[in-house]
Every structure is written in C-alpha cells, then in structure tokens.
Write a protein that holds these residues in place. Structure first.
Motif, PDB file in Angstrom:
ATOM      1  N   ALA A 704       0.855  -1.186   0.000  1.00  0.00           N
ATOM      2  CA  ALA A 704       0.000   0.000   0.000  1.00  0.00           C
ATOM      3  C   ALA A 704       0.892   1.237   0.000  1.00  0.00           C
ATOM      4  N   THR A 705       0.921   1.939  -1.145  1.00  0.00           N
ATOM      5  CA  THR A 705       1.757   3.136  -1.289  1.00  0.00           C
ATOM      6  C   THR A 705       0.881   4.367  -1.117  1.00  0.00           C
ATOM      7  N   LEU A 706       1.195   5.165  -0.128  1.00  0.00           N
ATOM      8  CA  LEU A 706       0.363   6.317   0.211  1.00  0.00           C
ATOM      9  C   LEU A 706       0.397   7.352  -0.920  1.00  0.00           C
ATOM     10  N   ASP A 707      -0.802   7.863  -1.270  1.00  0.00           N
ATOM     11  CA  ASP A 707      -0.938   8.961  -2.236  1.00  0.00           C
ATOM     12  C   ASP A 707      -0.797  10.264  -1.451  1.00  0.00           C
ATOM     13  N   PRO A 708       0.286  11.016  -1.631  1.00  0.00           N
ATOM     14  CA  PRO A 708       0.501  12.204  -0.794  1.00  0.00           C
ATOM     15  C   PRO A 708      -0.594  13.256  -0.934  1.00  0.00           C
ATOM     16  N   VAL A 709      -1.158  13.376  -2.140  1.00  0.00           N
ATOM     17  CA  VAL A 709      -2.206  14.373  -2.346  1.00  0.00           C
ATOM     18  C   VAL A 709      -3.462  13.977  -1.575  1.00  0.00           C
ATOM     19  N   THR A 717      -1.510  10.444   8.086  1.00  0.00           N
ATOM     20  CA  THR A 717      -0.073  10.229   7.904  1.00  0.00           C
ATOM     21  C   THR A 717       0.209   8.760   7.616  1.00  0.00           C
ATOM     22  N   THR A 718       1.417   8.500   7.150  1.00  0.00           N
ATOM     23  CA  THR A 718       1.809   7.115   6.856  1.00  0.00           C
ATOM     24  C   THR A 718       1.783   6.265   8.124  1.00  0.00           C
ATOM     25  N   ALA A 719       2.212   6.847   9.248  1.00  0.00           N
ATOM     26  CA  ALA A 719       2.209   6.095  10.502  1.00  0.00           C
ATOM     27  C   ALA A 719       0.796   5.710  10.908  1.00  0.00           C
ATOM     28  N   GLU A 720      -0.161   6.618  10.703  1.00  0.00           N
ATOM     29  CA  GLU A 720      -1.548   6.319  11.051  1.00  0.00           C
ATOM     30  C   GLU A 720      -2.112   5.234  10.145  1.00  0.00           C
ATOM     31  N   VAL A 721      -1.756   5.299   8.870  1.00  0.00           N
ATOM     32  CA  VAL A 721      -2.213   4.265   7.934  1.00  0.00           C
ATOM     33  C   VAL A 721      -1.618   2.913   8.318  1.00  0.00           C
ATOM     34  N   ALA A 762      -8.140  -2.813   0.541  1.00  0.00           N
ATOM     35  CA  ALA A 762      -8.590  -1.453   0.222  1.00  0.00           C
ATOM     36  C   ALA A 762      -9.757  -1.011   1.082  1.00  0.00           C
ATOM     37  N   GLU A 763     -10.486  -1.950   1.689  1.00  0.00           N
ATOM     38  CA  GLU A 763     -11.647  -1.605   2.508  1.00  0.00           C
ATOM     39  C   GLU A 763     -11.289  -1.316   3.964  1.00  0.00           C
ATOM     40  N   VAL A 764     -10.051  -1.444   4.332  1.00  0.00           N
ATOM     41  CA  VAL A 764      -9.656  -1.180   5.712  1.00  0.00           C
ATOM     42  C   VAL A 764      -9.932   0.287   6.040  1.00  0.00           C
ATOM     43  N   LEU A 776      -8.924   2.627   2.966  1.00  0.00           N
ATOM     44  CA  LEU A 776      -7.498   2.662   2.641  1.00  0.00           C
ATOM     45  C   LEU A 776      -7.299   2.917   1.158  1.00  0.00           C
ATOM     46  N   GLY A 777      -8.191   2.375   0.339  1.00  0.00           N
ATOM     47  CA  GLY A 777      -8.061   2.555  -1.099  1.00  0.00           C
ATOM     48  C   GLY A 777      -8.216   3.988  -1.557  1.00  0.00           C
TER      49      GLY A 777
END
Length: 1013
Positions: A704-709, A717-721, A762-764, A776-777
């Motif tokens: 799962a690669t975070l979309d910064p926008v 944040t990435t840590a929260e995800v 993606a449903e998380v 998440l998605g």
C-alpha cells in the motif's frame, strides 16, 4: 643386560602385577563413568547470526541488515567464509572459522561486532548469535496428541508441566515446546461503534495499554512495618477486560465492551506440527555439552514413568526420536565386534601353539590393555563413541600381534629345552630392541593425523588417540609383564625341538627361488604398484561412511507463496504414504519450522521419520521407495531425503548437500537463470536426485503506497495508515494478563476479516483528522506483488547455490560426471563462474589432507627404521614393502564394493605402520646375523624360516580380529567397516610381501652366492 632387566622385573613382579591389576580395574570403573555419545565431542568452527526485522522485503533486508552485519563480521580476527541468506523479514549469516580456533573467544568477538552494528540496523531488529555444536539438535523428542483436548491445552501441558519436570534431569540443557496454540484475549473492535462514539482503533489500543496496568508507587514506612504501594488496574478475565474504560464522553465512561467484542481466543499461528498424522505438540530435549546421552534418556524415561500417574488419560505421549537408541545399538555392535574379534584371535593362537597356558597368557593381555586404555581415554577427557570404540576394536588385532610375538618367542625358547624363567629372560633379550622399534614404526604414522583439520581430523583424532594409547600399553604389557608372567604360569618342562615342518620346507624352497630371482620379484612388485595406482583411480569415492541409523529426514518445500493451510493439505498426502510404508514406525512433521532451526517460510519444513527395529529393508531402500511414491503425486513440491547424521553434520558444517554448484559473478537475474539451466541438466546425470535450483521464492505481498495528495486532503499520515492496517490484519498486542505462571496477551484488532487480496485490503478503514473514516483505497495505491526470492551471498558476493543428493552412486565419480555434463551443455555468460562446494568440497579437502598424512607417515616410518637399522638399504626396503601393502587395501575395497572415503583412508594409514611393525621383527634377526658376519642370503633364509609361524599367526589373528568390524553388523560397525576392510586387505597382502618380497628386495643389487640361497 636384558637378563638383568628381566631379573629386576621378576624381582618386583608382585608390585608390577598389583599395579597392572589396579590400573585395569580403574579402567573398568572409569569406563562406567565415561560419557557415552554417538560421535566425539567436536567444537565446530561455525557461528550463526540471525536477524528478525519484522516484514521488510528481501531486497531491503540485504541493504539495511545483511550487508552491515557482513561487514561487521568480516573484521572479526580469524574469520574465513561468511555466507548469508536474506528473506522476507529475516536474515541469517553463517560465519566459518579455521578448525582449531578458540570458538569461545570467536563467539565473544563476533557478538561484540554484531552489537556494534546494531546501531545502524532498523529499529526493533532482534539479533541472536549462537555457536554451532551437536547440542543445538535435540537428542530426545516426544509428541503430545489428544482426541479431546485443544492444541492450546496441549501446549500449556508441555510448557507448564513437562518442561519444568524434564529440566530437572541431570545433563539436560533446555527443553523446547513446538506447536500448539497460545491462548490470548482478543478485542475485536466494531468500526461502526467506534465511529458513533468518536473513537479511533489506535486510541482504544492505547487506552487498553494504559488501563490494564500494575504499577508500584514506591515503599512506605509505618511504625515497624515497611509497605509496598501498588496501583492495580489489571483485568484477569475477558469480562473484566470488557469493563475497562477506554474513553469518557459527557462525563460518562465508555467501557471497552461497548465498542468491541472481547473473547477468549488463540494467537495467529504460521507454523504447524503433526505426529503420525495428527496435530501435535512436540517436546524437544537438548543435552549439555559433554552430557551422557544414554543416561539422560534413561533418566527422562524414569522421570516420565514416575509422573505417569499425574498425566491425563486422554493425552497420548509418544517418543518420535531418541538418539540414545542409535548410540546404544552402535556401542553394542562395536562391543560385540571387539568380543568376537578377541575370541577369534585366541582360537588362532591356540591353533598355532597348541598350548592352553600360552594361549591364556596371550588372551589375558587383551582385556588388560583395553582396560588401561580406557583409563587413559578417561583421563584425556574423551567419551565412549563410535570412534573411540572403533579404535579399540581395531587395536585388538594389534594387541594380539604383540602378544603373539612374545608368546611365540617364549614357546620357541621352551622348545630349545630352556626353563620357563630362562625362556622369558631370553625372549626379552631377543625382542626388546625390535619390539620398541616396531611399535615406534606403528605409532609414528598417527603423528601427522594431529595436524589434520576439518571433520576428518575432528572425528578420527579420537580413533587415532585410542590406537596410540592401546599400542603403547600393549608394548609395556607384552614386553615386560608377559615374559615374567609366563615364567610363573608355564610348567617347567624340557621340550625337544620339533623337526622342520612341511610348510617350513616348502617356504624355504619358495624363498630360495625368490632370492635367486630377485629381479623378477622386483618387476612383479612394480606391476603390483601399477595395479594399485589403477585401482585407486577406479574406486568410487565418498566422504563419511553411511550408517543405517533407523531414521531419516525428509525436507520439503511447496510452491512459493503457498499458504499454511494449503501446505498442510499437500503434506497430508505425504503422511498417507508414510503411514502405508510398513518399515516406518513413527514420524513427526514441522511446517514453518526446521529440526535444526534456521530460516523457514510457512511453505517449508521437514519430517523426522523413524523406522522399525529388527528385520526390515535397508534404510536406503526405504528412502528410495518413499521417494518413488511421493514425488510423482506432488508436482511442484521439492523433496529432499537426508540421512539423519548426514543432516546433522551437514548443518553443523554449513555443507548439508553432497553436490553444490555455486554460481557467482553476475547480477541476481543472470545468476538465477544460470542456476535454472544447471538444475535442468543435473537430473540427466545417473544417480543425481533431489535437485534444488537454489531459487527460494517467498510468498507474494500487498504493498500500500500512500498517495501524498489524497493523504494531505484527508489529513492522514503514513504512521496512522500503518497502524490502521496492522490493527486490521494482525492486530496489536496492547497488554497482557497474568494467569498463574502463564502470560496471556490482549490483542486489539478491528473487527474485519483479515485481508486476503488487494480489494479486501482497500476496505480497511483509516481515521481522518476530521474524525471520519475513509477507506485505505482512497488514500493509497494497493499493488499485488509477486513473491521475492531469498538472496544468498558468500564473502560479500551475490551467489545462487544449486544442490543435489545422490542415490546409489559415489560422490567423486558423480561430481566428475556433473562437471563433464556442465562443460558440454552449459554456456556461461561473460563474468559468471562456477564453484563446487557441499560435501564434495569437504571430501576433496579431507582426501588431500589424508594423502599428505600417508606420505608423512611413510617418511616417519623411514626415519624410525633408519635409527633401528642404521642404514638406508634395509630401511628403504621395509618402507617400500609397507607402502606396497596399500595395494592390498585398495584391492579389498574394490572386491567388497567399498568406497574410498575418510574411514578407508584411515585404514590405509594404519596399514603402513602395521606392516612396518611386522617387517621389523622379520628382518631384525637377519640384520643382526649379517652384522655378525653371516652371509646375507643364508641369514635371510634362516630369519624367514624362524619368523614364518609368528608372521602367519599375527596376520591371521589380526584379520580375524577385524573381521566382525568388516562385516559391518550394526550402525557403529558400519562407520568403521571401510577402515577394517582396508586394514584386512593390507594385512592379507603383507604376509607374502614380508615373507617373500622383503628378503628378495633386501638382496637387490648385491651379489649373494647362489649356493647359500
């Protein structure tokens, strides 16, 4: 002078016999106290560093973990080869040192280097450094199964009841419990309820951590009492945990049970253990270094028997492995070989001398020498094992040789009409110098073995020490005790000299022809040497002799990425085949684990299969049958069948496979392509089985690669995800509960099914800054990645190792065919090179060392003979005959189909010394006569006739004494069988060489008158 020596010995006979008796009894008592093991206590020069780094992919593990550790270990003094394997979330490094290295010091230095490197490793990296020795493998194993109880209950019985019980057994180092479930309390959060109350999953997890606490406030003093203040918020039950407050809204506390379901459950498990087809818990018992395996096993069985009344009737405990059984069988087989050998040797002595008193005198020498030898081994800190007992079995023939020489010499002087005391004194006078010289010639061949390294030197040093001790004791007992004992035991009688026998007359005629036709004898000897060289090139080669241990290991690996559940389903088919094999008594299976530890995925592991005792098919036949039935029905599953001790020694030395082709030089893609080509070619070589291309693929992954926008828009944040994903997938152990002596975890997780694909992941739900969840998605791109391969490196270079095992073929010859096949059919890319490792590399190193030992032994024998005879002619002649006798060893190996391995080469080393010893007795008398002025031909004829009977006796007695060992009855005797066959072959040829060829070669180049021959 010698008569004076005999008088002194005879004068102090009572003191001498008392001393010998005390030493012999002390040896018996020492033998009862000596530790018993399968192999000698060997310190293997290898360390293993394991690193656990969470869930990093293999390529990141190499960069962030493996390389820093490799560089740190490379600076440790004395380190040799560093080999590493990097996998998903873990790395394992094997560091090899030179044999003889102080491994305790190396361990401490390596541990310090690893600790220094930890500062640059990812946070949370768990490092362990362990020494590799036989105690890292269990010596006893039990399985626990039950038709009624849960796996969690079985595990608790193993951890809480059995482990403390077994740790009380003297000699037990540790007890591990594998398999079963671990109880825990699961807090399954409801996302809708969390949203309704404005709570987050991570916030609830933190609240559970802070609420379930036992904390000390310090000490308070009141009057005469001292009090400990405690703040106790622990919740011991699921109901109490559900009542824990996690938040307060409008002055009202929100209990955990309002937003979650709190249930008793078990922790996620990614390993599986079975025994005889049923889910099981395995109890592995490890012994302390230097422990007595047999005594430990007996004590364990006794303790379990005494505690059986406390054991639940619905739990079945079965022993799936007991190394003491193999040890006891091996010790028993070698012991029986010793006893039978002694009996056969005594029969030979009686057949030649036909006097019971003389025969009994020789018979007494053997147990006396063996008893004192055991005392020496005990004082040196050695153990009873197949090597020391094999050395004693091999020494029986040599001890009988010494006794025969002395007994026959005393008998000869009695036939000359001398009184027993006079016969004993003259025997000492006649034999002291040649006896010492001959024994020295036999002993010096073992000196070069002290410089032999590797497994060969470590294992066979004990055998060599045993033989040296036995020969030294035999020299003293036979030379100084036996004649004095004979003077008291033998009846004083006058025996008239017997007329020359027909055998002696025939021998004199044949020897006369050989002395006259010494050029022809020389040519025949040269042809014999040429034949021996040819045989050496034709013999199959191996490493250590194979033993039918009554058990084997089946390593397996299902296709990459196979789930634990699917792997278990596949393996049930293997278990069905094992259950339908009549020779198999029981088995245990580990999935996601290995018997000897190491990196393991959920799709790999091993079986430990135990065979029935008694009459059954040979072990290799059973393996071939199981292989033929399992491989066709399991396409895509890799199987390797390994002998148990071969697996143990291979793991300890980091060379577990007989054939290993290492691919170096290219990038990983190129190396893997070449490895696949090699793996496709190896099955074309006859006898090559269980081919593995060395490309081990871990399971796939979801990234799962975070979309910064999008993340910025929602305020995540990435840590929260990452926390949200962890709570949804595996949960977070936020606290623990103490129940008795058991620590039970409290796992907090969101109440969704564990994601099985990208769509589910993606449903998380991820909580945003506004307090509303998003999928998440919506904030990350989710990619289904294929599995990544494990990355191997050796000495800081990328490497892929293709491995294979053998079935019914020799190691050396098969590797030669593999080389030829690869040279003919494989086109290597530029910069790519191949190296051969595995047991073949160890074999080549061992053979080179042993060949140097043989050359050094011949040189040392020559040195002893130069001192004894004072000239090069006779010394070189005796040395040459000793070397030529090796041809008999090679012929015996060829006739019996025995491979040339480290055991048989040890036999060749022994032959050089034994034949030199016998030759000295034969030639010393002639040398003395020639020095006194007697014509050489006549002196050799007289000496040969005089030594015909003792040489024949020693050769026949030694061969018969070794015959039980050469038959290979029992696992222990199988280890020494090649050695015994090699010695028997050399001794068989030594008879005609010493009696006929040696005199002829002695006269070579001289002009001895024909009428004197």
């Amino acid at each position: 002078m010698m008569g004076t020596a005999f008088s002194r010995i005879d004068r102090h006979f009572k003191a001498l016999i008392t001393l010998v008796f005390v030493l012999t009894v002390s040896g018996v008592l020492a033998g009862l106290a000596m530790p018993v093991a399968l192999f000698p206590a060997v310190t293997f020069p290898r360390l293993v560093v394991s690193a656990e780094v969470g869930a990093l992919p293999a390529d990141q593990v190499v960069v962030q973990v493996t390389k820093p550790l490799e560089e740190a270990l490379a600076n440790v003094p004395g380190i040799g080869r560093v080999r590493s394997t990097s996998s998903r979330g873990a790395a394992e490094l094997s560091a090899s040192f030179a044999w003889g290295t102080d491994m305790l010091g190396a361990f401490l230095l390596s541990q310090a280097a690893v600790n220094q490197a930890q500062a640059v490793l990812p946070a949370g990296t768990v490092l362990t450094v362990r020494r590799m020795d036989p105690t890292v493998f269990p010596v006893i194993g039990y399985s626990l199964t039950s038709a009624k109880r849960t796996q969690a209950s079985l595990r608790e019985m193993g951890v809480q009841t059995l482990r403390p019980l077994l740790m009380r057994v003297p000699g037990v180092a540790r007890v591990s419990v594998l398999g079963g479930d671990q109880r825990e309390v699961q807090v399954r959060l409801d996302p809708a309820k969390l949203l309704a109350r404005g709570l987050t999953a991570s916030g609830v997890a933190d609240a559970v951590t802070k609420a379930n606490v036992l904390s000390s406030g310090g000490l308070m003093e009141s009057g005469l009492q001292l009090y400990l203040t405690l703040v106790d918020g622990r919740a011991p039950t699921a109901e109490a945990i559900a009542a824990l407050p996690v938040a307060s809204v409008g002055g009202q506390a929100i209990g955990l049970g309002e937003v979650a379901e709190v249930v008793e459950a078990v922790a996620p498990r990614w390993t599986r253990v079975t025994a005889d087809g049923r889910d099981a818990v395995l109890i592995n018992i490890y012994q302390q270094p230097g422990g007595n395996t047999v005594k430990i096993a007996a004590a364990v069985q006794q303790m379990l028997k005494e505690a059986s009344g406390q054991w639940p009737t619905d739990v079945a405990m079965h022993q799936f492995y007991d190394q003491s059984e193999l040890i006891s069988e091996s010790m028993g087989s070698v012991r029986d070989s010793i006893l039978v050998g002694i009996g056969l040797g005594i029969i030979v002595i009686w057949a030649f001398v036909r006097r019971w008193r003389l025969t009994l005198l020789a018979a007494v020498v053997v147990p006396v020498c063996l008893g004192i030898t055991v005392l020496i081994l005990y004082l040196l800190g050695l153990t009873f094992n197949v090597m020391t007992l094999g050395g004693m079995a091999a020494a029986v023939g040599l001890i009988l040789d010494d006794a025969i020489v002395m007994v026959e010499t005393v008998s000869h002087h009695l036939q000359l009409g001398k009184r027993p005391a006079e016969a004993g004194a003259d025997a000492i006078q006649e034999l002291t110098v040649p006896f010492i010289g001959a024994t020295a010639a036999s002993l010096v061949v073992h000196i070069p073995l002290a410089f032999l390294s590797g497994v060969t030197g470590a294992f066979f040093a004990s055998l060599s020490i045993t033989i040296v001790a036995a020969l030294t004791v035999s020299l003293g007992v036979s030379l100084w005790l036996l004649p004095s004992l004979a003077a008291r035991v033998l009846r004083p009688q006058i025996e008239t000299p017997r007329p020359e026998s027909a055998a002696t007359r025939l021998y004199r005629r044949v020897l006369g022809v050989c002395l006259r036709q010494r050029i022809v004898v020389t040519v025949v000897t040269v042809l014999l040497v040429i034949g021996g060289v040819w045989l050496y090139g034709q013999l199959p080669t191996g490493f250590l002799p194979q033993m039918d241990e009554g058990a084997f290991v089946l390593d397996y690996r299902t296709p990459a990425g196979t789930s634990l559940k699917e792997t278990d389903r596949i393996l049930r088919r293997i278990e069905t085949e094992l259950q339908h094999t009549p020779e198999i008594a029981s088995y245990s299976r580990r999935t996601g684990l290995q018997l000897g530890g190491g990196l393991s995925e959920a799709n790999e592991g091993d079986f430990l299969v135990k065979l029935h005792k008694g009459n059954r098919k040979a072990l290799d036949e059973v393996i071939a049958e199981v292989r033929s039935r399992t491989e066709p029905v399991l396409p895509g599953t890799t199987l390797e069948f390994v002998l148990l001790m071969e697996d143990l020694v291979g793991d300890l030395t980091a060379v577990p496979q007989p054939i290993e082709v290492k691919v170096f030089g290219g990038d990983m893609v190129t190396n893997q392509r070449v490895a696949r080509e090699i793996a496709a070619l190896l099955p074309d070589v006859p006898g090559v089985v269980d081919v593995v291309d060395g490309i081990i693929v871990s399971g796939g992954g979801l990234r799962a690669t975070l979309d910064p926008v999008a993340a910025g828009r929602y305020g995540v944040t990435t840590a929260e995800v990452a926390t949200a994903v962890q709570l949804a997938v595996s949960g977070q152990v936020s606290s623990t509960v103490l129940r008795g002596e058991q620590v039970v975890g409290i796992r907090v997780r969101t109440g969704v099914l564990p994601p099985a694909d990208a769509a589910a992941l993606a449903e998380v739900p991820v909580m945003t800054a506004s307090g509303r969840p998003v999928r998440l998605g919506q904030v990350a791109r989710i990619v289904d990645e294929p599995g990544l391969t494990q990355i191997q490196r050796e000495n800081l270079k990328p490497m892929v190792a293709v491995t294979a095992r053998l079935e019914g073929v020799s190691l050396g010859g098969t590797v030669d065919r593999v080389r030829a096949t690869l040279a003919r059919k494989l086109q290597l890319p530029p910069g790519v090179s191949l190296e051969f490792g595995g047991l073949y590399e160890e074999q080549q190193r061992a053979f080179q060392g042993l060949l140097m030992v043989i050359a050094a032994a011949v040189a040392l024998v020559l040195g002893v003979l130069l001192v004894l005879f004072g000239g090069f002619r006779i010394a070189l002649t005796v040395t040459a005959v000793s070397a030529v006798s090796v041809c008999g060893s090679l012929a015996a190996l060829a006739l019996t189909g025995t491979a040339l391995n480290v055991s048989s080469l040890m036999g060749v080393v022994m032959v050089v010394g034994i034949v030199a010893e016998n030759a000295v007795f034969c030639l010393y008398e002639a040398h003395q006569a020639m020095a006194a002025g007697r014509e050489p031909g006549a002196a050799l004829l007289a000496a040969g006739s005089r030594r015909l009977r003792p040489v024949s006796m020693t050769v026949v007695a030694a061969i018969l004494a070794l015959l039980p060992l050469a038959m290979g009855w029992g696992a222990g005797a199988q280890m020494q069988r090649p050695l015994a066959i090699a010695v028997i072959g050399g001794l068989a040829l030594s008879g005609p060489l010493i009696l006929l060829v040696l005199p002829a070669l002695t006269l070579l180049g001289t002009k001895a008158p024909a009428q004197t021959i």
